[in-house]
Design an enzyme around this catalytic site. Sequence first.
Site, PDB file in Angstrom:
ATOM      1  N   LYS A 121      -9.948  55.961 -21.662  1.00 28.82           N
ATOM      2  CA  LYS A 121     -10.884  55.352 -22.594  1.00 28.82           C
ATOM      3  C   LYS A 121     -11.724  56.417 -23.299  1.00 28.82           C
ATOM      4  O   LYS A 121     -11.834  56.423 -24.532  1.00 28.82           O
ATOM      5  CB  LYS A 121     -11.783  54.356 -21.857  1.00 28.82           C
ATOM      6  CG  LYS A 121     -12.836  53.701 -22.725  1.00 28.82           C
ATOM      7  CD  LYS A 121     -14.181  54.389 -22.529  1.00 28.82           C
ATOM      8  CE  LYS A 121     -15.205  53.839 -23.504  1.00 28.82           C
ATOM      9  NZ  LYS A 121     -16.525  54.474 -23.305  1.00 28.82           N
ATOM     10  N   ASP A 139     -12.648  49.391 -23.724  1.00 26.59           N
ATOM     11  CA  ASP A 139     -13.739  49.311 -22.757  1.00 26.59           C
ATOM     12  C   ASP A 139     -13.969  47.847 -22.417  1.00 26.59           C
ATOM     13  O   ASP A 139     -13.187  46.977 -22.792  1.00 26.59           O
ATOM     14  CB  ASP A 139     -15.013  49.948 -23.322  1.00 26.59           C
ATOM     15  CG  ASP A 139     -15.463  49.262 -24.588  1.00 26.59           C
ATOM     16  OD1 ASP A 139     -15.225  48.052 -24.734  1.00 26.59           O
ATOM     17  OD2 ASP A 139     -16.059  49.926 -25.446  1.00 26.59           O
TER      18      ASP A 139
END
Length: 220
Positions: A121, A139
């Site tokens: 991420k 996320d």
Amino acid sequence: MQKKERFTRFIEYFTQHYPEPKTELNFGNPYELLVAVILSAQCTDKRINQISPALFARFPEPESLAAASADEVFTYIRSVSYPNNKAKHLVGMANTLMNQFGGEIPATVEELQTLPGVGRKTAHVILSVVYNEPTMAVDTHVFRVSHRLGLAPLTATTPLAVEKALMAHIPKQYVPKAHHWLILHGRYVCLARSPKCDVCALTEFCKYYEKIKPGFVGMS
DNA sequence: ATCCCGAGGG
DNA sequence: CCCTCTGGAT
């Protein structure tokens, strides 16, 4: 509604109402962004922005951060989530930058993920924001909103699966913007606990709203 | 009690 | 797959 049309409407709406979205993390260069994103895990951007000025002043580049002790870094980040882990990650990250990458921020997912505290991420955020590459960082907001809007199937139960679902249908030139759109929508409208469906412009094709909307207007 | 721009380790 | 790390806001 077909999945393709959901994406089309999603992109059209935000292109019209939010044409230039960007991260709400404050930063002045790629190094500062990398630090801020590492700190942002399970923490609000507002809190990161509150502590980052002093942190950046004390550690303005990877060299000073690499030379610091985790204990000292901890004192600057004690009010964010997981301060012990993140202090160690930041010092380790800076050391890897200095020792392996000449103090520069690498530009590939593989290289970025060798940095302590940097997972898929965070690596994708750096590539997307710094290099404008079409990578989708998934996320908690992107994950939740994608499912609610029907942009990712319920069978996509991992961040990677949601990432692939989104990448399969979002034109590359919109990927960096779509990342921010999903986050901002999740942060201010499509909240995790009490989503503000009454002010949401996307309920017309929202699978979540389809389930929770009242059957009759005005019922208690 | 739940959530916030997750990552590392078992 | 699971668990832990962890503070502040609502």
